[in-house]
Structures are given as structure tokens and as C-alpha cells.
Design a protein around this motif. Sequence first.
Motif, PDB file in Angstrom:
ATOM      1  N   LYS A 121     -40.557   2.858 -43.078  1.00  0.00           N
ATOM      2  CA  LYS A 121     -40.204   2.049 -44.246  1.00  0.00           C
ATOM      3  C   LYS A 121     -39.484   2.893 -45.297  1.00  0.00           C
ATOM      4  CE  LYS A 121     -44.062  -1.204 -43.767  1.00  0.00           C
ATOM      5  NZ  LYS A 121     -45.308  -1.715 -44.397  1.00  0.00           N
ATOM      6  N   GLY A 122     -40.053   4.058 -45.608  1.00  0.00           N
ATOM      7  CA  GLY A 122     -39.429   4.929 -46.596  1.00  0.00           C
ATOM      8  C   GLY A 122     -38.166   5.584 -46.084  1.00  0.00           C
ATOM      9  N   MET A 123     -38.164   5.956 -44.803  1.00  0.00           N
ATOM     10  CA  MET A 123     -36.990   6.624 -44.241  1.00  0.00           C
ATOM     11  C   MET A 123     -35.800   5.685 -44.185  1.00  0.00           C
ATOM     12  SD  MET A 123     -38.732   8.852 -41.174  1.00  0.00           S
ATOM     13  CE  MET A 123     -39.920  10.175 -41.557  1.00  0.00           C
ATOM     14  N   LEU A 124     -36.029   4.409 -43.899  1.00  0.00           N
ATOM     15  CA  LEU A 124     -34.923   3.446 -43.874  1.00  0.00           C
ATOM     16  C   LEU A 124     -34.281   3.310 -45.248  1.00  0.00           C
ATOM     17  CD1 LEU A 124     -36.433   0.763 -41.487  1.00  0.00           C
ATOM     18  CD2 LEU A 124     -34.297   2.022 -41.118  1.00  0.00           C
ATOM     19  N   ARG A 125     -35.121   3.349 -46.290  1.00  0.00           N
ATOM     20  CA  ARG A 125     -34.559   3.278 -47.646  1.00  0.00           C
ATOM     21  C   ARG A 125     -33.766   4.533 -47.980  1.00  0.00           C
ATOM     22  NH1 ARG A 125     -39.540   0.491 -48.706  1.00  0.00           N
ATOM     23  NH2 ARG A 125     -40.601   2.436 -49.234  1.00  0.00           N
ATOM     24  N   LEU A 126     -34.256   5.674 -47.507  1.00  0.00           N
ATOM     25  CA  LEU A 126     -33.561   6.941 -47.753  1.00  0.00           C
ATOM     26  C   LEU A 126     -32.307   7.089 -46.882  1.00  0.00           C
ATOM     27  CD1 LEU A 126     -36.578   9.444 -47.787  1.00  0.00           C
ATOM     28  CD2 LEU A 126     -35.195   8.770 -49.762  1.00  0.00           C
ATOM     29  N   ARG A 127     -32.280   6.365 -45.766  1.00  0.00           N
ATOM     30  CA  ARG A 127     -31.235   6.505 -44.751  1.00  0.00           C
ATOM     31  C   ARG A 127     -31.230   7.910 -44.138  1.00  0.00           C
ATOM     32  NH1 ARG A 127     -27.549   2.422 -44.321  1.00  0.00           N
ATOM     33  NH2 ARG A 127     -26.015   3.829 -43.409  1.00  0.00           N
ATOM     34  N   ARG A 128     -32.405   8.449 -43.969  1.00  0.00           N
ATOM     35  CA  ARG A 128     -32.561   9.709 -43.249  1.00  0.00           C
ATOM     36  C   ARG A 128     -34.047   9.906 -42.951  1.00  0.00           C
ATOM     37  NH1 ARG A 128     -32.172  11.323 -48.608  1.00  0.00           N
ATOM     38  NH2 ARG A 128     -33.858  12.697 -49.322  1.00  0.00           N
ATOM     39  N   GLY A 129     -34.335  10.777 -41.986  1.00  0.00           N
ATOM     40  CA  GLY A 129     -35.729  11.097 -41.700  1.00  0.00           C
ATOM     41  C   GLY A 129     -35.882  11.732 -40.338  1.00  0.00           C
ATOM     42  N   ARG A 130     -36.995  12.429 -40.173  1.00  0.00           N
ATOM     43  CA  ARG A 130     -37.334  13.070 -38.899  1.00  0.00           C
ATOM     44  C   ARG A 130     -38.762  12.670 -38.533  1.00  0.00           C
ATOM     45  NH1 ARG A 130     -33.699  17.441 -38.354  1.00  0.00           N
ATOM     46  NH2 ARG A 130     -31.835  16.807 -39.522  1.00  0.00           N
ATOM     47  N   ILE A 131     -38.924  12.120 -37.358  1.00  0.00           N
ATOM     48  CA  ILE A 131     -40.239  11.774 -36.823  1.00  0.00           C
ATOM     49  C   ILE A 131     -40.476  12.655 -35.607  1.00  0.00           C
ATOM     50  CG2 ILE A 131     -41.591   9.973 -35.684  1.00  0.00           C
ATOM     51  CD1 ILE A 131     -39.985   7.929 -37.387  1.00  0.00           C
ATOM     52  N   ILE A 132     -41.577  13.399 -35.629  1.00  0.00           N
ATOM     53  CA  ILE A 132     -41.896  14.326 -34.534  1.00  0.00           C
ATOM     54  C   ILE A 132     -43.322  14.028 -34.069  1.00  0.00           C
ATOM     55  CG2 ILE A 132     -42.112  16.734 -33.832  1.00  0.00           C
ATOM     56  CD1 ILE A 132     -40.150  17.286 -36.307  1.00  0.00           C
ATOM     57  N   LEU A 133     -43.451  13.651 -32.822  1.00  0.00           N
ATOM     58  CA  LEU A 133     -44.741  13.282 -32.242  1.00  0.00           C
ATOM     59  C   LEU A 133     -45.225  14.418 -31.338  1.00  0.00           C
ATOM     60  CD1 LEU A 133     -43.837   9.612 -31.225  1.00  0.00           C
ATOM     61  CD2 LEU A 133     -44.689  10.448 -33.423  1.00  0.00           C
ATOM     62  N   ILE A 134     -46.465  14.848 -31.548  1.00  0.00           N
ATOM     63  CA  ILE A 134     -47.013  15.948 -30.744  1.00  0.00           C
ATOM     64  C   ILE A 134     -47.731  15.365 -29.537  1.00  0.00           C
ATOM     65  CG2 ILE A 134     -48.412  18.036 -30.722  1.00  0.00           C
ATOM     66  CD1 ILE A 134     -45.975  18.091 -32.629  1.00  0.00           C
ATOM     67  N   SER A 135     -47.140  15.563 -28.382  1.00  0.00           N
ATOM     68  CA  SER A 135     -47.682  15.053 -27.126  1.00  0.00           C
ATOM     69  C   SER A 135     -48.396  16.201 -26.398  1.00  0.00           C
ATOM     70  CB  SER A 135     -46.552  14.444 -26.292  1.00  0.00           C
ATOM     71  OG  SER A 135     -47.036  13.956 -25.063  1.00  0.00           O
ATOM     72  N   SER A 136     -48.232  16.279 -25.099  1.00  0.00           N
ATOM     73  CA  SER A 136     -48.877  17.312 -24.289  1.00  0.00           C
ATOM     74  C   SER A 136     -48.200  17.349 -22.931  1.00  0.00           C
ATOM     75  CB  SER A 136     -50.364  16.997 -24.101  1.00  0.00           C
ATOM     76  OG  SER A 136     -50.938  17.819 -23.098  1.00  0.00           O
ATOM     77  N   VAL A 137     -48.213  18.518 -22.296  1.00  0.00           N
ATOM     78  CA  VAL A 137     -47.722  18.619 -20.929  1.00  0.00           C
ATOM     79  C   VAL A 137     -48.481  17.658 -20.022  1.00  0.00           C
ATOM     80  CG1 VAL A 137     -49.276  20.523 -20.321  1.00  0.00           C
ATOM     81  CG2 VAL A 137     -47.124  20.236 -19.074  1.00  0.00           C
ATOM     82  N   VAL A 138     -49.738  17.374 -20.363  1.00  0.00           N
ATOM     83  CA  VAL A 138     -50.550  16.463 -19.559  1.00  0.00           C
ATOM     84  C   VAL A 138     -49.957  15.055 -19.552  1.00  0.00           C
ATOM     85  CG1 VAL A 138     -52.818  15.316 -19.480  1.00  0.00           C
ATOM     86  CG2 VAL A 138     -52.670  17.784 -19.816  1.00  0.00           C
ATOM     87  N   GLY A 139     -49.283  14.677 -20.632  1.00  0.00           N
ATOM     88  CA  GLY A 139     -48.641  13.377 -20.675  1.00  0.00           C
ATOM     89  C   GLY A 139     -47.475  13.253 -19.713  1.00  0.00           C
ATOM     90  N   LEU A 140     -46.950  14.390 -19.245  1.00  0.00           N
ATOM     91  CA  LEU A 140     -45.821  14.406 -18.322  1.00  0.00           C
ATOM     92  C   LEU A 140     -46.265  14.651 -16.888  1.00  0.00           C
ATOM     93  CD1 LEU A 140     -43.453  16.653 -20.482  1.00  0.00           C
ATOM     94  CD2 LEU A 140     -43.646  14.159 -20.511  1.00  0.00           C
ATOM     95  N   THR A 141     -47.289  15.472 -16.693  1.00  0.00           N
ATOM     96  CA  THR A 141     -47.702  15.873 -15.347  1.00  0.00           C
ATOM     97  C   THR A 141     -48.962  15.168 -14.875  1.00  0.00           C
ATOM     98  OG1 THR A 141     -49.076  17.706 -16.145  1.00  0.00           O
ATOM     99  CG2 THR A 141     -46.754  18.179 -15.735  1.00  0.00           C
ATOM    100  N   GLY A 142     -49.749  14.621 -15.817  1.00  0.00           N
ATOM    101  CA  GLY A 142     -51.054  14.083 -15.456  1.00  0.00           C
ATOM    102  C   GLY A 142     -52.080  15.179 -15.302  1.00  0.00           C
ATOM    103  N   GLN A 143     -53.353  14.796 -15.338  1.00  0.00           N
ATOM    104  CA  GLN A 143     -54.427  15.769 -15.183  1.00  0.00           C
ATOM    105  C   GLN A 143     -55.693  15.039 -14.772  1.00  0.00           C
ATOM    106  OE1 GLN A 143     -54.353  19.155 -15.453  1.00  0.00           O
ATOM    107  NE2 GLN A 143     -56.498  19.215 -14.855  1.00  0.00           N
ATOM    108  N   ALA A 144     -56.339  15.501 -13.735  1.00  0.00           N
ATOM    109  CA  ALA A 144     -57.602  14.903 -13.314  1.00  0.00           C
ATOM    110  C   ALA A 144     -58.605  14.954 -14.459  1.00  0.00           C
ATOM    111  CB  ALA A 144     -58.159  15.647 -12.103  1.00  0.00           C
ATOM    112  N   GLY A 145     -59.282  13.863 -14.709  1.00  0.00           N
ATOM    113  CA  GLY A 145     -60.273  13.802 -15.779  1.00  0.00           C
ATOM    114  C   GLY A 145     -59.690  13.456 -17.132  1.00  0.00           C
ATOM    115  N   GLN A 146     -58.386  13.173 -17.175  1.00  0.00           N
ATOM    116  CA  GLN A 146     -57.749  12.873 -18.451  1.00  0.00           C
ATOM    117  C   GLN A 146     -56.831  11.648 -18.366  1.00  0.00           C
ATOM    118  OE1 GLN A 146     -56.000  16.751 -19.780  1.00  0.00           O
ATOM    119  NE2 GLN A 146     -57.560  16.640 -21.372  1.00  0.00           N
TER     120      GLN A 146
END
Length: 243
Positions: A121-146
Motif C-alpha cells: 500500500k505504501g510502496m504503491l504511493r511512493l512508486r518504489r519499494g523492495r520486498i525481500i522474502l526469506i525462504s530456505s533451501v528446503v523450500g526448493l529441495t524438500g526435506q524429510a520431516g518438513q
Amino acid sequence: MDEQVDTQSEPRSVLVTGGSRGIGRAIAEAFVALGDKVAVTSRSGGGPDGALDLICDVTDGAAVEQAFADAEAAHGPVEVLVANAGITADTLLLRMSEDDWSSVIETNLTGAFRLTKRAAKGMLRLRRGRIILISSVVGLTGQAGQVNYAASKAGLVGIARSLTRELGSRSITANVVAPGFIDTDMTAVLSDEQRAAIKDQVPLRRYGTVDEVAGAVTWLASAGGAYVSGAVIPVDGGLGMGH
């Protein structure tokens, strides 16, 4: 043609969730060191020196709204969001309860939805912004028990790429950083045998540092990262390559 290049010319308003320890704390400290105006959220407080310390549970929509309001009152509209808050509830699929599943998805994935929606909402008004989401290698490869954790972290890639298509014309980027095995309090409790077995899987034969993850995040938020969006940046010593 209406073009706008997002460059860093003065201190920005940065919000880092899960910023009281580990990777999130290192990210917040890196932005503070750059001279940015940093707010951090956590469920119990204790952010780094130089940052505005806010209490926020990302599973609570009202708490997310209040955290943004407090950050904006102190630092102005949030220009850089780093969604790092996350939990685990590891167990094999057949032992995984509905709560094990829903609590992890609610924090890691739905929490990111709440944060990015409010930040946009605020970034659209500013017409700029950076969104960075912290994922994990597990989200790409999978992992037993997770199964729950991997699903939540894989979902962040879909969020970032969809946001890139929705918000890109307003000079807003959305990217994912996917750490591998990083030296933190969570990995410090592993036995020497467990740590050695993990290192054997990593081509660089070592754990990463929180500062190496923070370096990738601050680069994505810098002028040098202005033309990168919808990307997944692995910081994993080569563990997840090919994914």
C-alpha cells in the motif's frame, strides 16, 4: 515512456520481521550499518542497537497493522520490507498434526501475505519499494520431516513472482533469498556428528554465516539490485543448485 529507476540516495525506512536473533538480526544490523532507518519486529522484543524495537506476531493482522503504523510514524513509509519471521514444527508426515501444519503455514506463508499486502500500500504511493522474502533451501529441495516448512517456504517463491508481475510497473521489486545451513543458535544445538554429516552435503563443505545472508539481502535492496525481481537467490554453499 514512463520509466523510473529505484536508486538509493538517502536513508530508507526498512522493516525486518523476526529481527531479534539469528539471520533476521544480522539483516537488521546490516541495514543499520548502511545508515538506514530500521524497525524490527519479533514476538518478544530485543532488537539490535540502532533499530526501532517492535513487538509483533505476524499471525495477528491487527499486530501487523500496528507495527507498520509505528514504523511509519518513526521512519516514514516502509520502502524495504524483509519478511524473515518463521517457525518450524518438524515431524514425519504421518505423525504431523493439523496444528503442526496450520501453525507453520499461518506464520511463514500467511504472515508473509499480510506483511507484503500492507507494505505494498505504501510502496504503491511512493512508486518504489523492495520486498525481500526469506525462504530456505528446503523450500526448493524438500526435506524429510518438513512437509509443512518446505511447503510454506516454497510458497514464498509464488508470492514474490506474482508480486513482481503485479507491482513491477511501479518500480517495486520482489525477491526471495533462500539460505542453506547457516551458523545460528538453531544449528548450534546439533551434535558434532550431525554437523559433520550436514557439511558433507554442502559442496563448499562449511556452514554459511548470517552476515553472508545479510549481504545478499542488502544487495537486493541496493541500487545494484534495482533490475532484479522475481528471483530466488540461494545462499547455501551450492547445496540446492539445480533447483
